[in-house]
Design a protein around this motif. Structure first.
Motif, mmCIF file in Angstrom:
data_model
loop_
_atom_site.group_PDB
_atom_site.id
_atom_site.type_symbol
_atom_site.label_atom_id
_atom_site.label_comp_id
_atom_site.label_asym_id
_atom_site.label_seq_id
_atom_site.Cartn_x
_atom_site.Cartn_y
_atom_site.Cartn_z
ATOM 1 N N UNK A 133 13.474 9.733 2.708
ATOM 2 C CA UNK A 133 12.986 9.077 3.671
ATOM 3 C C UNK A 133 11.444 8.152 3.731
ATOM 4 N N UNK A 134 10.781 9.271 2.972
ATOM 5 C CA UNK A 134 8.846 8.359 2.602
ATOM 6 C C UNK A 134 8.474 8.707 1.590
ATOM 7 N N UNK A 135 7.717 7.714 1.567
ATOM 8 C CA UNK A 135 6.354 8.423 -0.351
ATOM 9 C C UNK A 135 5.655 8.846 0.311
ATOM 10 N N UNK A 136 5.573 10.140 -0.534
ATOM 11 C CA UNK A 136 4.340 10.396 -0.161
ATOM 12 C C UNK A 136 3.161 9.519 -0.944
ATOM 13 N N UNK A 151 9.778 3.813 7.437
ATOM 14 C CA UNK A 151 10.188 4.968 6.924
ATOM 15 C C UNK A 151 10.657 3.904 5.815
ATOM 16 N N UNK A 152 11.138 4.959 4.122
ATOM 17 C CA UNK A 152 11.458 4.066 2.877
ATOM 18 C C UNK A 152 12.590 5.042 2.852
ATOM 19 N N UNK A 186 7.135 -1.744 -1.371
ATOM 20 C CA UNK A 186 6.504 -1.477 -0.716
ATOM 21 C C UNK A 186 4.923 -0.376 -1.526
ATOM 22 N N UNK A 187 6.047 0.124 -2.033
ATOM 23 C CA UNK A 187 5.240 1.293 -2.651
ATOM 24 C C UNK A 187 3.829 0.596 -3.754
ATOM 25 N N UNK A 188 4.541 -0.679 -4.300
ATOM 26 C CA UNK A 188 3.507 -1.626 -5.430
ATOM 27 C C UNK A 188 2.974 -2.620 -4.029
ATOM 28 N N UNK A 192 17.978 10.506 -10.924
ATOM 29 C CA UNK A 192 18.621 9.759 -10.924
ATOM 30 C C UNK A 192 17.614 8.799 -9.847
ATOM 31 N N UNK A 193 17.428 8.603 -9.229
ATOM 32 C CA UNK A 193 16.881 7.359 -8.213
ATOM 33 C C UNK A 193 15.331 7.597 -8.465
ATOM 34 N N UNK A 194 14.873 8.415 -8.351
ATOM 35 C CA UNK A 194 13.033 8.347 -8.732
ATOM 36 C C UNK A 194 13.452 7.722 -9.906
ATOM 37 N N UNK A 195 13.744 7.905 -10.608
ATOM 38 C CA UNK A 195 12.897 7.576 -12.288
ATOM 39 C C UNK A 195 13.962 5.867 -12.545
ATOM 40 N N UNK A 196 14.475 5.566 -11.525
ATOM 41 C CA UNK A 196 14.743 3.951 -11.671
ATOM 42 C C UNK A 196 13.817 3.884 -10.396
ATOM 43 N N UNK A 197 13.661 4.352 -9.563
ATOM 44 C CA UNK A 197 12.149 3.500 -8.649
ATOM 45 C C UNK A 197 10.689 3.521 -9.049
ATOM 46 N N UNK A 198 10.784 4.539 -10.779
ATOM 47 C CA UNK A 198 9.229 3.866 -11.402
ATOM 48 C C UNK A 198 9.028 3.574 -12.072
ATOM 49 N N UNK A 199 10.136 2.750 -12.914
ATOM 50 C CA UNK A 199 10.519 2.300 -14.462
ATOM 51 C C UNK A 199 10.488 0.736 -13.187
ATOM 52 N N UNK A 200 10.899 0.443 -11.560
ATOM 53 C CA UNK A 200 10.388 -0.150 -11.517
ATOM 54 C C UNK A 200 8.777 -0.945 -10.765
ATOM 55 N N UNK A 201 8.636 0.675 -10.488
ATOM 56 C CA UNK A 201 7.083 0.577 -9.805
ATOM 57 C C UNK A 201 5.998 -0.098 -11.454
#
Length: 120
Positions: free
Chosen positions: A11-14, A33-34, A43-45, A78-87
């Motif tokens: 739900x969030x990114x610290x 909320x993320x 949003x993180x970028x 898996x979700x965080x790895x994909x998020x990091x690649x996109x970021x």
């Protein structure tokens, strides 16, 4: 140059940013909320770009990588790895994944020592 640390949740990114020596980090809030769908990397970028313009510059990003205690990947891995690649694509900055097993347990133990009713 500074390093940005991200703790990606459902739900969030610290968000935390290091000092200029990259020795200590301070929290700078949460993106909320993320949900790790849609534009969470965008949003993180945007937040990292904002930090880079306000601080001494951001040289890299560290993203906590959730795994099971035995080191095997979880659904969030898996979700965080994909998020990091996109970021990394969106910011052009190097992104490092850091194993975060047991960090929540350690934080809870430290809070229990100093804060009697920390779970309230």
């Amino acid at each position: 140059m500074r390093i940005v640390g991200l703790d990606v949740g459902e739900r969030r990114i610290g968000v935390a940013v290091s000092d200029a020596t990259c020795t200590l980090a301070r929290p700078v809030g949460k993106l909320s909320p993320v949900v790790l769908q849609g534009d969470a990397p965008g949003l993180a970028a945007a937040e990292i770009t904002r930090l880079a313009s306000e601080e001494d510059g951001v040289s890299s990003i560290v993203v906590g990588l959730p795994c099971h205690l035995d080191g095997s990947p979880s659904a969030m891995t898996v979700r965080v790895t994909a998020f990091a690649a996109e970021l990394s694509k969106l910011t052009g900055l190097p992104v490092t994944l850091q194993d975060e097993r047991l960090t929540s347990l350690e934080a809870e133990r430290r809070l229990a020592i100093t804060e009697k009713d920390w779970r309230v």
